[in-house]
Design a protein around this motif. Structure first.
Motif, PDB file in Angstrom:
ATOM      1  N   ALA A  45       0.735  -1.130   0.014  1.00 56.68           N
ATOM      2  CA  ALA A  45       0.034  -0.119   0.012  1.00 56.68           C
ATOM      3  C   ALA A  45       0.909   1.429   0.088  1.00 56.68           C
ATOM      4  CB  ALA A  45      -0.956   0.079   1.158  1.00 56.68           C
ATOM      5  N   SER A  46       2.097   1.169   0.784  1.00 56.53           N
ATOM      6  CA  SER A  46       2.842   2.468   0.730  1.00 56.53           C
ATOM      7  C   SER A  46       3.394   2.808  -0.584  1.00 56.53           C
ATOM      8  CB  SER A  46       3.927   2.258   1.790  1.00 56.53           C
ATOM      9  OG  SER A  46       4.891   1.309   1.449  1.00 56.53           O
ATOM     10  N   ARG A  47       3.377   1.586  -1.535  1.00 54.93           N
ATOM     11  CA  ARG A  47       4.221   1.894  -2.819  1.00 54.93           C
ATOM     12  C   ARG A  47       2.938   1.988  -3.849  1.00 54.93           C
ATOM     13  NH1 ARG A  47       7.527  -0.415   0.281  1.00 54.93           N
ATOM     14  NH2 ARG A  47       9.839   0.041  -0.325  1.00 54.93           N
ATOM     15  N   GLY A  48       1.752   2.063  -3.546  1.00 52.97           N
ATOM     16  CA  GLY A  48       0.638   2.186  -4.607  1.00 52.97           C
ATOM     17  C   GLY A  48       0.222   0.910  -5.307  1.00 52.97           C
ATOM     18  N   LEU A  49       0.685  -0.282  -4.506  1.00 55.04           N
ATOM     19  CA  LEU A  49       0.672  -1.441  -5.334  1.00 55.04           C
ATOM     20  C   LEU A  49      -0.405  -2.199  -4.680  1.00 55.04           C
ATOM     21  CD1 LEU A  49       4.592  -2.494  -5.242  1.00 55.04           C
ATOM     22  CD2 LEU A  49       3.144  -1.577  -7.409  1.00 55.04           C
ATOM     23  N   PRO A  50      -0.734  -3.125  -5.356  1.00 53.15           N
ATOM     24  CA  PRO A  50      -1.974  -4.449  -4.750  1.00 53.15           C
ATOM     25  C   PRO A  50      -1.208  -4.989  -3.581  1.00 53.15           C
ATOM     26  CG  PRO A  50      -1.366  -5.210  -6.978  1.00 53.15           C
ATOM     27  CD  PRO A  50      -0.651  -3.718  -6.568  1.00 53.15           C
ATOM     28  N   ARG A  51      -2.222  -5.625  -2.654  1.00 53.93           N
ATOM     29  CA  ARG A  51      -1.463  -6.256  -1.507  1.00 53.93           C
ATOM     30  C   ARG A  51      -0.731  -7.664  -1.931  1.00 53.93           C
ATOM     31  NH1 ARG A  51      -3.578  -5.576   3.564  1.00 53.93           N
ATOM     32  NH2 ARG A  51      -3.029  -7.828   4.021  1.00 53.93           N
ATOM     33  N   THR A  52      -1.067  -8.110  -3.149  1.00 52.09           N
ATOM     34  CA  THR A  52      -0.465  -9.383  -3.695  1.00 52.09           C
ATOM     35  C   THR A  52       1.046  -9.105  -3.943  1.00 52.09           C
ATOM     36  OG1 THR A  52      -1.556  -8.775  -5.680  1.00 52.09           O
ATOM     37  CG2 THR A  52      -2.641 -10.598  -4.255  1.00 52.09           C
ATOM     38  N   ALA A  53       1.269  -7.859  -4.399  1.00 49.30           N
ATOM     39  CA  ALA A  53       2.434  -7.653  -4.810  1.00 49.30           C
ATOM     40  C   ALA A  53       3.371  -7.736  -3.415  1.00 49.30           C
ATOM     41  CB  ALA A  53       2.706  -6.066  -5.151  1.00 49.30           C
ATOM     42  N   GLY A  54       2.956  -7.290  -2.333  1.00 48.13           N
ATOM     43  CA  GLY A  54       3.461  -7.626  -0.892  1.00 48.13           C
ATOM     44  C   GLY A  54       3.898  -8.794  -0.640  1.00 48.13           C
ATOM     45  N   HIS A  55       2.844  -9.662  -1.031  1.00 51.10           N
ATOM     46  CA  HIS A  55       3.026 -10.943  -0.748  1.00 51.10           C
ATOM     47  C   HIS A  55       4.336 -11.643  -1.430  1.00 51.10           C
ATOM     48  CE1 HIS A  55      -0.116 -10.885   2.205  1.00 51.10           C
ATOM     49  NE2 HIS A  55      -1.175 -10.884   1.155  1.00 51.10           N
ATOM     50  N   LYS A  56       4.371 -11.076  -2.654  1.00 52.45           N
ATOM     51  CA  LYS A  56       5.373 -11.626  -3.599  1.00 52.45           C
ATOM     52  C   LYS A  56       6.772 -11.147  -3.113  1.00 52.45           C
ATOM     53  CE  LYS A  56       5.927 -11.846  -8.624  1.00 52.45           C
ATOM     54  NZ  LYS A  56       6.949 -10.996  -9.445  1.00 52.45           N
ATOM     55  N   ALA A  57       6.739  -9.874  -2.714  1.00 55.00           N
ATOM     56  CA  ALA A  57       7.805  -9.435  -2.149  1.00 55.00           C
ATOM     57  C   ALA A  57       8.366 -10.154  -0.934  1.00 55.00           C
ATOM     58  CB  ALA A  57       7.963  -7.808  -2.120  1.00 55.00           C
ATOM     59  N   GLY A  58       7.451 -10.332  -0.013  1.00 56.75           N
ATOM     60  CA  GLY A  58       7.709 -11.262   1.004  1.00 56.75           C
ATOM     61  C   GLY A  58       8.210 -12.680   0.962  1.00 56.75           C
ATOM     62  N   ALA A  59       7.791 -13.366  -0.315  1.00 53.01           N
ATOM     63  CA  ALA A  59       8.330 -14.622  -0.541  1.00 53.01           C
ATOM     64  C   ALA A  59       9.682 -14.475  -0.705  1.00 53.01           C
ATOM     65  CB  ALA A  59       7.572 -15.227  -1.763  1.00 53.01           C
ATOM     66  N   GLU A  60      10.168 -13.631  -1.357  1.00 53.61           N
ATOM     67  CA  GLU A  60      11.528 -13.213  -1.715  1.00 53.61           C
ATOM     68  C   GLU A  60      12.350 -13.011  -0.771  1.00 53.61           C
ATOM     69  OE1 GLU A  60      13.404 -14.014  -4.553  1.00 53.61           O
ATOM     70  OE2 GLU A  60      11.185 -14.659  -5.369  1.00 53.61           O
ATOM     71  N   THR A  61      11.776 -12.213   0.259  1.00 50.78           N
ATOM     72  CA  THR A  61      12.422 -12.070   1.607  1.00 50.78           C
ATOM     73  C   THR A  61      12.678 -13.369   2.292  1.00 50.78           C
ATOM     74  OG1 THR A  61      11.675  -9.810   1.819  1.00 50.78           O
ATOM     75  CG2 THR A  61      12.278 -10.629   3.889  1.00 50.78           C
ATOM     76  N   PHE A  62      11.581 -14.341   2.295  1.00 46.75           N
ATOM     77  CA  PHE A  62      11.717 -15.524   3.232  1.00 46.75           C
ATOM     78  C   PHE A  62      12.961 -16.242   2.559  1.00 46.75           C
ATOM     79  CE2 PHE A  62      10.703 -20.054   2.578  1.00 46.75           C
ATOM     80  CZ  PHE A  62      11.093 -20.426   3.721  1.00 46.75           C
ATOM     81  N   ARG A  63      13.011 -16.308   1.345  1.00 43.94           N
ATOM     82  CA  ARG A  63      14.148 -16.848   0.580  1.00 43.94           C
ATOM     83  C   ARG A  63      15.531 -16.369   1.103  1.00 43.94           C
ATOM     84  NH1 ARG A  63      12.935 -19.454  -4.481  1.00 43.94           N
ATOM     85  NH2 ARG A  63      11.240 -18.207  -4.930  1.00 43.94           N
ATOM     86  N   ARG A  64      15.374 -15.279   0.977  1.00 44.72           N
ATOM     87  CA  ARG A  64      16.924 -14.502   1.205  1.00 44.72           C
ATOM     88  C   ARG A  64      17.345 -14.927   2.848  1.00 44.72           C
ATOM     89  NH1 ARG A  64      17.564  -8.101   0.012  1.00 44.72           N
ATOM     90  NH2 ARG A  64      19.247  -7.841   1.573  1.00 44.72           N
ATOM     91  N   ILE A  65      16.321 -14.703   3.529  1.00 40.95           N
ATOM     92  CA  ILE A  65      16.550 -14.762   5.234  1.00 40.95           C
ATOM     93  C   ILE A  65      16.803 -16.117   5.557  1.00 40.95           C
ATOM     94  CG2 ILE A  65      15.468 -14.524   7.360  1.00 40.95           C
ATOM     95  CD1 ILE A  65      16.616 -11.998   6.273  1.00 40.95           C
ATOM     96  N   ALA A  66      16.050 -17.018   4.645  1.00 39.31           N
ATOM     97  CA  ALA A  66      16.351 -18.584   4.881  1.00 39.31           C
ATOM     98  C   ALA A  66      17.880 -19.077   4.586  1.00 39.31           C
ATOM     99  CB  ALA A  66      15.330 -19.483   4.162  1.00 39.31           C
ATOM    100  N   THR A  67      18.248 -18.428   3.496  1.00 42.61           N
ATOM    101  CA  THR A  67      19.628 -18.644   3.099  1.00 42.61           C
ATOM    102  C   THR A  67      20.657 -17.990   4.070  1.00 42.61           C
ATOM    103  OG1 THR A  67      18.968 -18.637   0.748  1.00 42.61           O
ATOM    104  CG2 THR A  67      21.388 -18.350   1.367  1.00 42.61           C
TER     105      THR A  67
END
Ligand code: IPE
Ligand code: IPE
Ligand code: MG
Length: 262
Positions: A45-67
């Motif tokens: 929302a803070s970027r004017g994007l749909p919530r689903t875009a946030g979940h997509k970005a969140g999935a990438e963060t998970f990948r990175r933090i798990a590694t």
């Protein structure tokens, strides 16, 4: 020294994962870190994007933090991906989250053996769509073949702490009814074996990003003596430096478990 901050602000890989006294670099690294991956919607929302875009970005963060967890020597990472209450969201949002999980699992089945990442699910899989459920079963089977020493990520899907405790209680009662267990046998250790987290030590550290300071039904049994770390950062912006700060905060605390300070 192991686990010391490098020039880049990152933690160097520790020499060992043993628990020592707090404040000693390289020691006292949490064996098990749990994260409530929150703030995806507000990040979008803070970027004017749909919530689903946030979940997509969140999935990438998970990948990175798990590694990163794997690289610094954390043994278990448990992440809250979808709660038993998250079905209250719009069908569009729920479908997008399930599609992201499917995409992640399709990639994981091909790479987890190569990367020595064990992937396990917590939660009631009954209402999960058959295709995603089958994929989760497949990753569990691959996980069984990997070494117990390998890094393990636990993904909480349709997970609720209360639901987990109820499912465990039902299974124990069923075993009693079948004559396989006796009521008098039940103690904390035995009950833990009926939980989704059977065989996994309790998380020493629970992190919640996005400014919220509540558990939202996460790991209610396992958090009895966990240390909590909160940050205002939304999950998609959470990075290695933020994890380093959480670990450093954990390492600076006195854990007394009801005893007295040594
Ligand atoms: C966490 O982010 C992901 C799930 C709960 C599935 P949110 O979607 O809760 O994001 P906010 O809290 O609305 O910002
Ligand atoms: C908790 O976050 C669940 C996950 C991160 C998967 P929520 O966003 O659902 O929690 P509340 O509603 O703010 O308590
Ligand atoms: Mg939220």
């Amino acid at each position: 020294m192991a686990n010391q901050s490098t020039e880049t602000g990152r933690l160097a890989p520790p020499r060992s994962n043993e628990t020592g006294s707090s404040g000693e670099p390289g020691k006292n690294l949490p064996r098990h870190i749990a994260i409530i991956m929150d703030g995806n919607g507000r990040w979008a929302a803070s970027r004017g994007l749909p919530r689903t875009a946030g979940h997509k970005a969140g999935a990438e963060t998970f990948r990175r933090i798990a590694t990163y967890c794997k690289n610094i020597g954390v043994k278990y990472l448990t992440v809250y991906a979808f709660s038993t209450e998250n079905w209250k969201r719009s069908e569009t949002e729920v479908s997008a989250i399930m599609a992201l999980l499917k995409k992640y699992l399709l990639e994981a089945v091909d790479t987890m053996e190569r990367d020595h990442i064990r992937l396990h699910f917590f939660g009631d899989m009954t209402p999960i769509a058959p295709e995603l459920r089958a994929l989760a079963r497949e990753t569990d089977e691959i996980t069984e073949h990997l070494s117990k020493d390998d890094f393990q990520a636990n993904v909480c899907l349709n997970y609720g702490g209360r639901d987990e405790i109820l499912r465990a209680a039902r299974r124990f009662a069923a075993d009693c009814a079948a004559g396989e267990r006796r009521v008098e046998e039940l103690d904390e250790a035995l009950f833990s074996e009926y939980l989704d987290s059977a065989g996994i030590p309790d998380p020493e550290l629970i992190i919640r990003p996005s400014g919220e300071q509540r558990l939202s039904n996460f790991l209610l049994w396992q958090c009895a003596y966990s240390e909590f770390y909160y940050t205002d950062t939304f999950w998609p912006d959470f990075d290695e430096a933020e994890l380093d700060r959480a670990i450093a905060a954990y390492q600076s605390r006195d854990r007394r478990f009801g005893g007295v300070k040594k």
